[in-house]
Design an enzyme around this catalytic site. Sequence first.
Site, mmCIF file in Angstrom:
data_model
loop_
_atom_site.group_PDB
_atom_site.id
_atom_site.type_symbol
_atom_site.label_atom_id
_atom_site.label_comp_id
_atom_site.label_asym_id
_atom_site.label_seq_id
_atom_site.Cartn_x
_atom_site.Cartn_y
_atom_site.Cartn_z
ATOM 1 N N ALA A 1 49.283 27.196 11.522
ATOM 2 C CA ALA A 1 49.929 25.958 11.930
ATOM 3 C C ALA A 1 51.403 26.163 12.282
ATOM 4 O O ALA A 1 52.030 25.284 12.861
ATOM 5 C CB ALA A 1 49.817 24.916 10.808
ATOM 6 N N SER A 2 51.940 27.322 11.939
ATOM 7 C CA SER A 2 53.375 27.577 12.083
ATOM 8 C C SER A 2 53.762 27.866 13.526
ATOM 9 O O SER A 2 53.223 28.773 14.165
ATOM 10 C CB SER A 2 53.762 28.761 11.193
ATOM 11 O OG SER A 2 55.011 29.306 11.571
ATOM 12 N N THR A 3 54.728 27.118 14.008
ATOM 13 C CA THR A 3 55.197 27.284 15.377
ATOM 14 C C THR A 3 55.788 28.672 15.611
ATOM 15 O O THR A 3 55.376 29.391 16.524
ATOM 16 C CB THR A 3 56.248 26.213 15.718
ATOM 17 O OG1 THR A 3 57.250 26.190 14.677
ATOM 18 C CG2 THR A 3 55.627 24.841 15.831
ATOM 19 N N SER B 1 55.461 31.307 13.929
ATOM 20 C CA SER B 1 54.492 32.402 13.737
ATOM 21 C C SER B 1 53.803 32.736 15.055
ATOM 22 O O SER B 1 53.412 33.892 15.289
ATOM 23 C CB SER B 1 53.449 32.019 12.680
ATOM 24 O OG SER B 1 53.998 32.004 11.386
#
EC number: 5.99.1.4
Length: 197
Positions: A11-13, A15
């Site tokens: 979900a991490s941008t 990442s």
Amino acid sequence: MPRIDFWYEFASTYSYITAMRIANVAAEEGVVVRWRPFLLGPIFKELGWNDSPFNIYPAKGRYMWHDFARVCDEEGLPLQLPPVRFPQNGVKAARLALAGEADGWTAAFTRAVFTANYAEQRDISDDGTLRDILSGIDVDPDAAFEAANAPANKEALFAQVDEAKARGIFGAPSFTVGDELFWGNDRLEAALRWAKG
């Protein structure tokens, strides 16, 4: 060869950005990357958050989306905001990525999931999306889902989260070299230098 552990959450941008560049950057530096999918939700809950800090703190969220677009543009990465609520649920994808480690397809799968999420506006919690991704990297979807949903693999993901907590990881992407922790896409090069020396 020196090694770096790359801790990421689907979900991490940021990442996404790291996942798309880490293999080339690390190879240039002669550093081996271990891909470590994990879940931020349990860590956020311990901090008293029931959502992404980018949603909890609107000013932070506005800045992040602007900066995220700017960095994607600098890196030449396509960007279309996710079609469903941010953050998307990445549990199934994380289980699959972890299951793929034994057969060596974790990195390719990870990049494809991030592309689906942040460049193709696809729902990465959907089995059909994940099956398409697996087929696209020449992995048998049935076998992959069977491995991902095995109790031992589910426990392994919980263990991965516990290890992240024990290492003091509070966000993604993060990098560990031994006991040394680096946080953020912009700290990748520093982590690689540390690994080398």
